[in-house]
Design an enzyme around this catalytic site. Sequence first.
Site, short mmCIF file in Angstrom:
data_model
loop_
_atom_site.label_atom_id
_atom_site.label_comp_id
_atom_site.label_asym_id
_atom_site.label_seq_id
_atom_site.Cartn_x
_atom_site.Cartn_y
_atom_site.Cartn_z
N ALA A 38 0.37 17.01 -2.42
CA ALA A 38 -0.32 17.10 -1.12
C ALA A 38 -1.03 15.81 -0.77
O ALA A 38 -2.15 15.82 -0.27
CB ALA A 38 -1.29 18.27 -1.13
N VAL A 66 5.21 12.95 -5.18
CA VAL A 66 4.26 12.90 -6.29
C VAL A 66 3.80 11.46 -6.58
O VAL A 66 3.37 11.15 -7.69
CB VAL A 66 4.86 13.55 -7.56
CG1 VAL A 66 4.99 15.05 -7.37
CG2 VAL A 66 6.21 12.92 -7.91
N ARG A 126 4.20 7.01 -6.04
CA ARG A 126 5.21 5.95 -6.10
C ARG A 126 4.94 5.09 -7.32
O ARG A 126 3.82 5.05 -7.82
CB ARG A 126 5.16 5.10 -4.80
CG ARG A 126 5.52 5.91 -3.57
CD ARG A 126 5.43 5.11 -2.29
NE ARG A 126 6.34 3.99 -2.23
CZ ARG A 126 7.62 4.05 -1.91
NH1 ARG A 126 8.18 5.21 -1.60
NH2 ARG A 126 8.37 2.97 -1.86
N HIS A 129 -17.82 5.96 28.03
CA HIS A 129 -17.76 7.41 28.22
C HIS A 129 -16.70 7.73 29.26
O HIS A 129 -16.63 7.04 30.28
CB HIS A 129 -19.12 7.91 28.69
CG HIS A 129 -19.10 9.38 29.02
ND1 HIS A 129 -19.10 10.35 28.03
CD2 HIS A 129 -19.03 10.04 30.21
CE1 HIS A 129 -19.07 11.54 28.60
NE2 HIS A 129 -19.02 11.38 29.92
C1 LIG Z 1 7.27 7.73 3.76
C2 LIG Z 1 6.22 6.67 3.61
C3 LIG Z 1 5.24 6.54 4.57
C4 LIG Z 1 4.26 5.55 4.43
N1 LIG Z 1 3.32 5.45 5.41
C5 LIG Z 1 2.36 4.51 5.31
C6 LIG Z 1 1.40 4.35 6.33
O1 LIG Z 1 1.42 5.07 7.33
N2 LIG Z 1 0.47 3.39 6.19
C7 LIG Z 1 0.42 2.59 5.08
O2 LIG Z 1 -0.47 1.74 4.99
N3 LIG Z 1 1.34 2.70 4.09
C8 LIG Z 1 2.31 3.63 4.19
N4 LIG Z 1 3.25 3.74 3.21
C9 LIG Z 1 3.17 2.82 2.05
C10 LIG Z 1 3.72 1.43 2.42
O3 LIG Z 1 5.05 1.57 2.84
C11 LIG Z 1 3.64 0.52 1.20
O4 LIG Z 1 2.32 0.48 0.71
C12 LIG Z 1 4.05 -0.91 1.59
O5 LIG Z 1 5.36 -0.93 2.10
C13 LIG Z 1 3.96 -1.84 0.38
O6 LIG Z 1 4.33 -3.12 0.78
P1 LIG Z 1 4.92 -4.19 -0.25
O7 LIG Z 1 5.11 -5.43 0.54
O8 LIG Z 1 4.09 -4.23 -1.46
O9 LIG Z 1 6.34 -3.61 -0.71
P2 LIG Z 1 7.57 -2.94 0.03
O10 LIG Z 1 7.29 -2.61 1.44
O11 LIG Z 1 8.04 -1.85 -0.86
O12 LIG Z 1 8.66 -4.11 0.08
C14 LIG Z 1 9.26 -4.59 -1.07
C15 LIG Z 1 10.52 -5.34 -0.69
O13 LIG Z 1 11.01 -6.03 -1.82
C16 LIG Z 1 12.42 -5.94 -1.87
N5 LIG Z 1 12.83 -6.19 -3.25
C17 LIG Z 1 12.57 -5.43 -4.35
N6 LIG Z 1 13.03 -6.04 -5.47
C18 LIG Z 1 13.60 -7.19 -5.06
C19 LIG Z 1 14.22 -8.27 -5.75
N7 LIG Z 1 14.30 -8.31 -7.08
N8 LIG Z 1 14.71 -9.29 -5.00
C20 LIG Z 1 14.60 -9.30 -3.65
N9 LIG Z 1 14.00 -8.32 -2.96
C21 LIG Z 1 13.48 -7.30 -3.66
C22 LIG Z 1 12.68 -4.53 -1.38
O14 LIG Z 1 14.02 -4.40 -0.93
C23 LIG Z 1 11.65 -4.42 -0.25
O15 LIG Z 1 12.20 -4.90 0.97
C24 LIG Z 1 4.27 4.68 3.32
C25 LIG Z 1 5.27 4.80 2.34
C26 LIG Z 1 6.23 5.78 2.49
C27 LIG Z 1 7.30 5.88 1.46
#
Ligand SMILES: Cc1cc2nc3c(=O)[nH]c(=O)nc-3n(C[C@H](O)[C@H](O)[C@H](O)COP(=O)(O)OP(=O)(O)OC[C@H]3O[C@@H](n4cnc5c(N)ncnc54)[C@H](O)[C@@H]3O)c2cc1C
Length: 493
Positions: free
Chosen positions: A185, A291, A293, A466
């Site tokens: 949740a 559950v 990430r 307001h």
């Molecule tokens: C359904 C869902 C809803 C969400 N809603 C929200 C929200 O409303 N607000 C919020 O703040 N957060 C939300 N999140 C969380 C948010 O998406 C993540 O916190 C955020 O995307 C993290 O950003 P990041 O740049 O660390 O990694 P990511 O966005 O995960 O990007 C990582 C990138 O690295 C690439 N990659 C991985 N390994 C390699 C490699 N070896 N070589 C080249 N490329 C690679 C991947 O393909 C990806 O494009 C949500 C997540 C989900 C699943």
Amino acid sequence: MTYDFLVIGSGPGGYVAAIRAAQLGLSTAVVEKEERFGGTCLNIGCIPSKALLDSSELYARLCQRDGHDISAHGIKIGKLELDLKAMMARKQQVVEKLTSGVDQLFKGIGIRTFRGTGRITAAGKVEVSAPEGRKQTLSARNIVLATGSVPATLPIFPTGKDGFLTSTEALSLKNVPGKMAVIGAGAIGLELGSVWARLGAEVTVIELLDQILPGMDSEISRRTRSILVKQGFQILTGARVLGYEKAGKSASGKAGKTAGGKSAAGGVILTAEDRGSKKQQVPADVVLLAVGRRPYTEDLGLAELGIKTEEGSGRIIVDGGFQTSLAGVYAIGDLIPGPMLAHKAEEEGMAVAEIAAGKPGEVNYRTIPSVVYTWPEVASVGKSEEALKEQGVEYRKGAFPFRANGRAVAMSSEEGLVKILADSRTDRVLGVHIVGPWASDLIAEAVTVMEFGGSAEDIARTVHAHPTLPEAVREAALAVDGRAIHVLGRKKS
Ligand SMILES: Cc1cc2nc3c(=O)[nH]c(=O)nc-3n(C[C@H](O)[C@H](O)[C@H](O)COP(=O)(O)OP(=O)(O)OC[C@H]3O[C@@H](n4cnc5c(N)ncnc54)[C@H](O)[C@@H]3O)c2cc1C
């Protein structure tokens, strides 16, 4: 050439880091393994989920579900039809618009991009394996790991089989399931549960801990729970899912005793057990595993280079400047400790680029807001009441209900409240918690005030237009001192 700044991963952490580095004059490159930039957030996270939340909320309003009464506005609606294919196509258009926007920003500012999987082979060296198998090695003075996270799974459940889904598949279902079980949740479970509930699914949420939105201020969590239950959610907390069996064998025969009252059409029957060892069966056509990430560090070459990770969580350990245990290699976003949120990743992206350019980049982790995009929305920043009690901090509390806010009443969105917690001695704002209409936007004021070290009195003495929802934030600030205007409180001084 040797790049000044090379980022692996183009999610909100990676792409923001790259753009900021390029703004600061660093020669910058990005390596991304997927076809589109933008990472989880733009492709399979924040953005597509919000596109579906907006579409499904519109549908729920027009269907007059979840307490919405369109006829009271004097609007009569004929027969409504759901075109799920069109809804999904719109979601995809939103994703494509924003991901191609990142591509344009990269091109516009002169960032080189490489399609392929990046792997660090030595300090300053990244090998890129393109999808067609070609490999090339890039050199960089600073390497930023921003490879994000993937859904965590539970060993007792298969994914992609017997109706078990992760958030990625739950964003692209082809039909509205009759019954959906959501395990977990947290924000993702409640948001995607809301999408499918609004479109007609019977949703049961099962949470191991004793409250929904674990970690959230518990008064706000309780209030949110009762709102969701009114919307038709079944919510089991303090409940562990022990296992499942495929429906159709023996399970559908027990359907009358199940949580939803009816049997699932195929799918599975989950068995959940509460704290008193009482078992309950939950039928479901699909089961969303929400559950949490886990950091995605596969193929990065961390172990070979001795880059340290946290035991258990697998998150990369960094110092105050985001540097890993290998000099010149940095990590940001979901890969490192802290809330897994896009705006946290973005802030770290800006900071790491500034540090690489010799500037003092930093992130204020005390003022990272978190939002749950249910309707009404839930948003918070800073400490919960429980955390303040645990830490022995003396605080004063001011709360204001949306039912006493003129704009919320005009919108027929009266559920929820704003709650402000301020230090008893200094009046400094320590936490703000909101469940109510557009809480996602309202929280920004609280974040700004906290960022400036402001007090409840600062908010109380600030003119708010307001009639607006932010007036509820001001009234909660007035209530900290017992002088809210539009509710009866304690005697004013
Ligand atoms: C359904 C869902 C809803 C969400 N809603 C929200 C929200 O409303 N607000 C919020 O703040 N957060 C939300 N999140 C969380 C948010 O998406 C993540 O916190 C955020 O995307 C993290 O950003 P990041 O740049 O660390 O990694 P990511 O966005 O995960 O990007 C990582 C990138 O690295 C690439 N990659 C991985 N390994 C390699 C490699 N070896 N070589 C080249 N490329 C690679 C991947 O393909 C990806 O494009 C949500 C997540 C989900 C699943």
